[in-house]
Design a protein around this motif. Structure first.
Motif, PDB file in Angstrom:
ATOM      1  N   ALA A  40      22.333 -87.644 -32.384  1.00 48.01           N
ATOM      2  CA  ALA A  40      21.133 -88.471 -32.254  1.00 48.01           C
ATOM      3  C   ALA A  40      20.539 -88.363 -30.853  1.00 48.01           C
ATOM      4  N   THR A  41      21.398 -88.281 -29.844  1.00 50.33           N
ATOM      5  CA  THR A  41      20.921 -88.135 -28.467  1.00 50.33           C
ATOM      6  C   THR A  41      20.208 -86.799 -28.288  1.00 50.33           C
ATOM      7  N   ALA A  42      20.761 -85.751 -28.892  1.00 52.24           N
ATOM      8  CA  ALA A  42      20.101 -84.441 -28.839  1.00 52.24           C
ATOM      9  C   ALA A  42      18.735 -84.494 -29.517  1.00 52.24           C
ATOM     10  N   MET A  43      18.633 -85.247 -30.612  1.00 48.22           N
ATOM     11  CA  MET A  43      17.351 -85.383 -31.297  1.00 48.22           C
ATOM     12  C   MET A  43      16.342 -86.142 -30.442  1.00 48.22           C
ATOM     13  N   SER A  44      16.808 -87.149 -29.720  1.00 47.86           N
ATOM     14  CA  SER A  44      15.896 -87.861 -28.821  1.00 47.86           C
ATOM     15  C   SER A  44      15.433 -86.925 -27.701  1.00 47.86           C
ATOM     16  N   GLY A  45      16.295 -85.971 -27.318  1.00 52.21           N
ATOM     17  CA  GLY A  45      15.892 -84.952 -26.356  1.00 52.21           C
ATOM     18  C   GLY A  45      14.806 -84.057 -26.922  1.00 52.21           C
ATOM     19  N   GLY A  46      14.870 -83.780 -28.228  1.00 53.32           N
ATOM     20  CA  GLY A  46      13.809 -83.018 -28.879  1.00 53.32           C
ATOM     21  C   GLY A  46      12.476 -83.748 -28.822  1.00 53.32           C
ATOM     22  N   MET A  47      12.519 -85.065 -28.986  1.00 47.37           N
ATOM     23  CA  MET A  47      11.300 -85.870 -28.878  1.00 47.37           C
ATOM     24  C   MET A  47      10.745 -85.818 -27.449  1.00 47.37           C
TER      25      MET A  47
ATOM     26  N   ILE B 111      24.144 -78.471 -26.932  1.00 48.28           N
ATOM     27  CA  ILE B 111      24.794 -77.751 -28.042  1.00 48.28           C
ATOM     28  C   ILE B 111      26.295 -77.648 -27.793  1.00 48.28           C
ATOM     29  N   PHE B 112      26.679 -77.351 -26.557  1.00 46.07           N
ATOM     30  CA  PHE B 112      28.107 -77.286 -26.227  1.00 46.07           C
ATOM     31  C   PHE B 112      28.792 -78.633 -26.459  1.00 46.07           C
ATOM     32  N   LEU B 113      28.114 -79.708 -26.074  1.00 52.44           N
ATOM     33  CA  LEU B 113      28.701 -81.037 -26.262  1.00 52.44           C
ATOM     34  C   LEU B 113      28.871 -81.338 -27.747  1.00 52.44           C
ATOM     35  N   LEU B 114      27.861 -81.020 -28.540  1.00 54.00           N
ATOM     36  CA  LEU B 114      27.980 -81.205 -29.989  1.00 54.00           C
ATOM     37  C   LEU B 114      29.125 -80.368 -30.552  1.00 54.00           C
ATOM     38  N   THR B 115      29.256 -79.143 -30.057  1.00 52.58           N
ATOM     39  CA  THR B 115      30.315 -78.249 -30.545  1.00 52.58           C
ATOM     40  C   THR B 115      31.688 -78.846 -30.288  1.00 52.58           C
ATOM     41  N   TRP B 116      31.905 -79.362 -29.080  1.00 49.25           N
ATOM     42  CA  TRP B 116      33.218 -79.912 -28.739  1.00 49.25           C
ATOM     43  C   TRP B 116      33.477 -81.243 -29.430  1.00 49.25           C
ATOM     44  N   CYS B 117      32.439 -82.047 -29.603  1.00 51.49           N
ATOM     45  CA  CYS B 117      32.606 -83.290 -30.380  1.00 51.49           C
ATOM     46  C   CYS B 117      32.974 -82.955 -31.821  1.00 51.49           C
TER      47      CYS B 117
END
Length: 404
Positions: free
Chosen positions: A232-239, A368-374
């Motif tokens: 969700a945080t990555a999506m807010s970054g997209g916004m 993307i790296f953070l999502l990958t490790w999560c």
């Protein structure tokens, strides 16, 4: 045993999926560069087949440039641009689209072979491959749907925007790419883990006994929540990227001289569309379309994500001391903490230095790296499929090993 397909897929399928996922990572990176260089509206047509060939002659380039001259972006922002300038932004967008076509071929052609051969993939993997193929095809359509939003003069006027793509469509495009990327990773990890377990059923059962500890249930839930919140945080970054919201309030931790902008700046009627109801639409329009409000939301979502990561780390350390969490899970969580820390530093630097392309690109890669490790932490704490667990117990009792 009566099935014509194996219960677990061949490890080579996993390596293929890991390779394709690396290409998806690359196209997300190039897509970010395309956005940062404002190149995404340089190609004004969608030609899925013939569009793979760039202009080859001077006449072709001039024809392509004339099409761009008819776009709102050229008329309002880039009227100073000459043909050489146009070629620079054209190749960014063309390269992004070409890689998308390449991913389609690298994924779809081997997939059909795997489905026809019936020797390498399980029914479970086949279902996922079908879903990923559908998502890959949809992604191409979403990409054009996104670009089209920046070429429609009426739509731009309605949202009171300069010629740029809709932040909603950009975030949809990004989220679909990330879901596809994570789907490939999860599938490949599962295939490799199952094959590893089947090679040594006794050791696998010992590990499963650790994972089935009821005290890990809470941590399993925390890991899922952490993954969802990081996404969700990555999506807010997209916004933020879609609205160029990173170009304002370039200070941290305060926004200017204060911790929060004024209420009049956060909720402003300027962001209402023509037919909006001021009473019903004012709040959500500002939440999603006001650059100041969107940046504020992204800041505090990022801070919350980092806080969740650190809290999870302390919880894992506590459980490891009690002998509940295995060492490999603890090490994976250390990786999450390291990447989250680097990502926060990159985000602050990107903001303070007013979004330079290099830092902004690294910040996107960090997400993307953070999502990958999560996702990896969430996967490693999982217990695996019931059919595999039952098979392992049966194999151990009978002294079987499929790889001998």
């Amino acid at each position: 045993m009566k099935s014509k397909r194996p219960i677990n897929s061949d490890p080579r399928v996993a390596y293929w999926l890991l390779f394709v996922s690396s290409l998806v990572f690359a196209i997300i990176f190039i897509g970010g560069l395309t956005r940062l260089t404002e190149s995404g509206l340089s190609i004004t047509e969608w030609k899925p087949i013939t569009g793979a060939i760039p202009p080859l002659s001077q006449a072709d380039w001039e024809e392509e440039f004339e099409k761009y001259k008819d776009s709102p972006e050229f008329k309002q922002l880039n009227s100073h641009m000459n043909l050489e300038d146009f070629k620079y932004i054209f190749y960014y967008e063309w390269g992004h689209r070409l890689l998308g076509r390449g991913i389609g071929l690298v994924f779809v052609l081997p997939m059909f072979y795997l489905l026809i051969s019936k020797k390498y993939t399980s029914y479970r993997t086949n279902k996922r491959l079908f879903a990923m193929a559908g998502l890959l095809g949809l992604q191409g359509f979403i990409g054009w749907w996104m670009v089209k939003s920046g070429l429609d003069a009426d739509e731009l006027m309605d949202r009171k925007s300069k010629p740029t793509v809709s932040q909603y469509r950009l975030t949809t495009h990004l989220s679909t790419a990330l879901v596809l990327y994570l789907g490939m990773l999860y599938t490949s990890w599962e295939i490799l883990r199952e094959n590893k377990w089947l090679k040594d059923p006794k050791k696998a059962i010992e590990l499963l006994k650790v994972l089935e500890n009821p005290q890990l249930k809470r941590l399993r839930g925390i890991s899922r929540f952490l993954l969802v919140f990081a996404f969700a945080t990555a999506m807010s970054g997209g916004m933020v990227a879609g609205l160029d919201a990173g170009l304002i309030y370039n200070s941290f931790p305060k926004m200017g001289e204060t911790w929060f902008p004024s209420s009049g700046e956060l909720i402003n009627s300027h962001y209402l569309h023509v037919n909006d109801d001021p009473k019903k639409d004012l709040f959500w329009r500002n939440i999603l379309e006001n650059p100041t409000t969107v940046q504020l939301i992204h800041r505090y979502m990022a801070i919350t994500t980092f806080s969740l990561v650190m809290a999870t780390q302390f919880y894992v350390i506590k459980m490891k001391k009690r002998g509940i969490v295995p060492r490999y899970l603890s090490k994976t969580m250390h990786g999450v903490v390291g990447i989250a820390s680097a990502q926060v530093a990159l985000g602050i630097a990107t903001l303070i230095y007013i979004v330079p392309i290099s830092l902004a690109s690294l910040h996107q890669c960090g997400a993307i790296f953070l999502l990958t490790w999560c996702a990896l932490f969430n996967f490693k704490i999982g217990k695996g499929r019931p059919i595999i667990r039952q098979g392992l117990v049966m194999m151990e009792k009978k002294g079987l090993n499929l790889y001998k």
